[in-house]
Design an enzyme around this catalytic site. Structure first.
Site, PDB file in Angstrom:
ATOM      1  N   ASP A  58       0.856  -1.183   0.000  1.00  9.49           N
ATOM      2  CA  ASP A  58       0.000   0.000   0.000  1.00  9.49           C
ATOM      3  C   ASP A  58       0.904   1.249   0.000  1.00  9.49           C
ATOM      4  O   ASP A  58       1.728   1.417   0.899  1.00  9.49           O
ATOM      5  CB  ASP A  58      -0.841  -0.085   1.291  1.00  9.49           C
ATOM      6  CG  ASP A  58      -1.766   1.089   1.484  1.00  9.49           C
ATOM      7  OD1 ASP A  58      -1.615   2.111   0.792  1.00  9.49           O
ATOM      8  OD2 ASP A  58      -2.642   0.978   2.360  1.00  9.49           O
ATOM      9  N   SER A 124     -10.036  12.932 -13.482  1.00 15.06           N
ATOM     10  CA  SER A 124     -11.381  12.570 -13.912  1.00 15.06           C
ATOM     11  C   SER A 124     -12.146  13.813 -14.351  1.00 15.06           C
ATOM     12  O   SER A 124     -11.916  14.908 -13.829  1.00 15.06           O
ATOM     13  CB  SER A 124     -12.097  11.943 -12.717  1.00 15.06           C
ATOM     14  OG  SER A 124     -13.494  11.923 -12.930  1.00 15.06           O
ATOM     15  N   TYR A 149     -14.789  11.563  -3.334  1.00 20.04           N
ATOM     16  CA  TYR A 149     -13.922  10.946  -4.346  1.00 20.04           C
ATOM     17  C   TYR A 149     -13.436  12.016  -5.334  1.00 20.04           C
ATOM     18  O   TYR A 149     -12.245  12.163  -5.588  1.00 20.04           O
ATOM     19  CB  TYR A 149     -14.667   9.835  -5.097  1.00 20.04           C
ATOM     20  CG  TYR A 149     -14.085   9.578  -6.459  1.00 20.04           C
ATOM     21  CD1 TYR A 149     -12.892   8.901  -6.607  1.00 20.04           C
ATOM     22  CD2 TYR A 149     -14.714  10.076  -7.616  1.00 20.04           C
ATOM     23  CE1 TYR A 149     -12.330   8.708  -7.869  1.00 20.04           C
ATOM     24  CE2 TYR A 149     -14.168   9.887  -8.870  1.00 20.04           C
ATOM     25  CZ  TYR A 149     -12.971   9.202  -8.989  1.00 20.04           C
ATOM     26  OH  TYR A 149     -12.416   9.042 -10.229  1.00 20.04           O
ATOM     27  N   LYS A 153      -9.579  14.127  -6.338  1.00 16.88           N
ATOM     28  CA  LYS A 153      -8.953  14.393  -7.646  1.00 16.88           C
ATOM     29  C   LYS A 153      -8.616  15.874  -7.782  1.00 16.88           C
ATOM     30  O   LYS A 153      -7.532  16.238  -8.251  1.00 16.88           O
ATOM     31  CB  LYS A 153      -9.879  13.945  -8.785  1.00 16.88           C
ATOM     32  CG  LYS A 153     -10.154  12.450  -8.833  1.00 16.88           C
ATOM     33  CD  LYS A 153      -8.899  11.642  -9.105  1.00 16.88           C
ATOM     34  CE  LYS A 153      -9.164  10.146  -9.172  1.00 16.88           C
ATOM     35  NZ  LYS A 153      -7.910   9.348  -9.180  1.00 16.88           N
ATOM     36  N   ARG A 231     -23.350  10.623 -21.674  1.00 11.22           N
ATOM     37  CA  ARG A 231     -21.952  10.647 -21.233  1.00 11.22           C
ATOM     38  C   ARG A 231     -21.045  10.377 -22.417  1.00 11.22           C
ATOM     39  O   ARG A 231     -21.475   9.845 -23.433  1.00 11.22           O
ATOM     40  CB  ARG A 231     -21.690   9.559 -20.179  1.00 11.22           C
ATOM     41  CG  ARG A 231     -22.432   9.743 -18.857  1.00 11.22           C
ATOM     42  CD  ARG A 231     -21.902  10.919 -18.066  1.00 11.22           C
ATOM     43  NE  ARG A 231     -22.574  11.023 -16.766  1.00 11.22           N
ATOM     44  CZ  ARG A 231     -23.722  11.687 -16.567  1.00 11.22           C
ATOM     45  NH1 ARG A 231     -24.325  12.305 -17.570  1.00 11.22           N
ATOM     46  NH2 ARG A 231     -24.252  11.741 -15.363  1.00 11.22           N
ATOM     47  N   ASP A 296     -26.604  13.216 -10.264  1.00 12.64           N
ATOM     48  CA  ASP A 296     -26.260  13.003 -11.683  1.00 12.64           C
ATOM     49  C   ASP A 296     -26.492  14.262 -12.515  1.00 12.64           C
ATOM     50  O   ASP A 296     -27.510  14.937 -12.357  1.00 12.64           O
ATOM     51  CB  ASP A 296     -27.122  11.880 -12.282  1.00 12.64           C
ATOM     52  CG  ASP A 296     -26.485  10.515 -12.102  1.00 12.64           C
ATOM     53  OD1 ASP A 296     -25.321  10.436 -11.685  1.00 12.64           O
ATOM     54  OD2 ASP A 296     -27.176   9.517 -12.389  1.00 12.64           O
ATOM     55  N   TYR A 300     -22.800  15.417 -20.348  1.00 15.06           N
ATOM     56  CA  TYR A 300     -21.522  16.118 -20.583  1.00 15.06           C
ATOM     57  C   TYR A 300     -20.592  15.246 -21.396  1.00 15.06           C
ATOM     58  O   TYR A 300     -20.697  14.030 -21.403  1.00 15.06           O
ATOM     59  CB  TYR A 300     -20.856  16.560 -19.273  1.00 15.06           C
ATOM     60  CG  TYR A 300     -20.481  15.475 -18.313  1.00 15.06           C
ATOM     61  CD1 TYR A 300     -21.306  15.169 -17.235  1.00 15.06           C
ATOM     62  CD2 TYR A 300     -19.285  14.772 -18.445  1.00 15.06           C
ATOM     63  CE1 TYR A 300     -20.958  14.176 -16.336  1.00 15.06           C
ATOM     64  CE2 TYR A 300     -18.922  13.788 -17.546  1.00 15.06           C
ATOM     65  CZ  TYR A 300     -19.763  13.492 -16.496  1.00 15.06           C
ATOM     66  OH  TYR A 300     -19.418  12.495 -15.607  1.00 15.06           O
TER      67      TYR A 300
END
Ligand code: UDP
Length: 340
Positions: A58, A124, A149, A153, A231, A296, A300
């Protein structure tokens, strides 16, 4: 180049490892198998005909990371490792911030100490938040995200920018993925989500193989072509090629940091993807329309011009390719990778 690939046993990592080997690079994987299975390694070695060195630990363990860089020489790092489930990140924010940030800190500390100054980072499209105009362009600011999450990023992009800016010769490519789908055309490696899939394509694939009863379409009253969410799905083989292109571009980059969208530039609706998958399977698949999923966005997709102009990279696979390859992987491996 000799490249350390963190998270190289994962979905996008494993496909990128193959692409790197095909382009003549040497690869070393570091992965703790938190969300992948060791049996992927044998498949990668069969497909590439090469032995792939692996370090199973890890990266948040800074001592082990330091030891790896002290004992081996790398020209570059591609950093995929990280937790990636949006919903889970809302339930366990501290786990996400700790894991995704600490692993990046360990890596950066070891890299700067040992003179490794080229990094490709898995970012992302979620960093564009919910107000950026479509198509998304890399210069959009301010970055934001609606889940812990996604915020890891945004934060890591910021950290990498700050470090690269003050470290002579450091070069970072931030690759902002749109919706990765598909699998290697051999059917030997692909996406292997643990538990109930959150994402559309693996869910459809599990319906097709009989592991789920039907697809639930989250809303059909969006202002889109057929009312379902749109998407920018991108074949994982194209995505892998994008990493090789970014890696090879790094030494020639003028600025310390550059973000690149990796997408096709086209939106596909939930029903369009479902129907494409039905073509791949050869029969209709059951679905029902249910409530919208909280958080949601309607639609895009990427403006992929920069990657095309600066990396000489462009997605080439169609939606039908994505479905055919996903189906080959899923039907030949209905339960994903074996335990080992
Ligand atoms: N979606 C759906 N049913 C599912 C999973 C996803 O209708 O079981 C829809 C979702 O609302 C979105 C699209 O499929 O419009 C892509 O969702 P996914 O979770 O794959 O990616 P993301 O939301 O991160 O773009």
């Amino acid at each position: 180049m000799r490249v350390l690939v963190s998270g190289g046993a994962g979905y996008i990592g494993s496909h990128t490892v193959l692409a790197l080997l095909e382009h003549g690079h040497d690869v070393v994987i570091v992965d703790d198998f938190a969300n992948s299975k060791p049996t992927v390694l044998g498949r990668l070695e069969t497909l590439s005909g090469k032995t792939i060195p692996l370090h199973a630990f890890d990266l948040t363990d800074a001592d082990k990371t330091e030891h790896l860089f002290a004992s081996e020489k790398f020209d570059a790092v591609i950093h995929f490792a990280g937790f990636k489930a949006v919903g889970e990140s809302v339930e366990k924010p501290l786990d996400y911030y700790r894991n995704n940030l600490d692993s990046t800190f360990s890596l950066l500390r070891a890299m700067t100490r040992h003179g490794v100054d080229k990094l490709v980072f898995s970012s992302s499209a979620t960093v564009y938040g919910d107000t950026a105009p479509v198509p998304y362009h890399e210069d959009y600011e301010p970055l934001s995200a609606s889940s812990p999450y996604g915020r890891t990023k945004v934060m890591i992009e910021r950290v990498l920018t700050d470090v690269a800016t003050i470290t002579d010769g450091f070069r970072v490519a931030l690759l902002r993925y749109f919706n990765p789908v598909g699998a290697h055309p051999s059917g030997m490696i692909g996406e292997d989500p643990q538990g109930i899939p959150n994402n559309l394509m693996p869910f459809i694939a599990q319906v097709a193989v009989g592991r789920r009863d039907k697809l639930r379409v989250f809303g059909d009253d969006y202002p889109t072509k057929d009312g379902t969410g749109e998407r920018d799905y991108i074949h994982v083989m194209d995505l892998a090629a994008g990493h090789v292109a970014a890696l090879e571009h790094l030494p020639t980059m003028d600025e310390p940091v550059r973000a690149f969208n990796l997408g096709t530039g086209e939106g596909t609706s939930v029903l369009e993807l479902l129907h494409a998958f039905e073509r791949a399977v050869g029969h209709e698949l059951p679905y029902e329309v249910v409530e919208r999923r909280a958080g949601d966005l309607p639609a895009y997709w990427a403006d992929p011009t920069r990657a095309q102009q600066e990396l000489g990279w462009q997605a080439t696979h169609t939606i039908d390719d994505m479905c055919a390859d996903t189906w080959r992987w899923q039907s030949e491996n209905p339960n994903g990778f074996p335990e080992g």
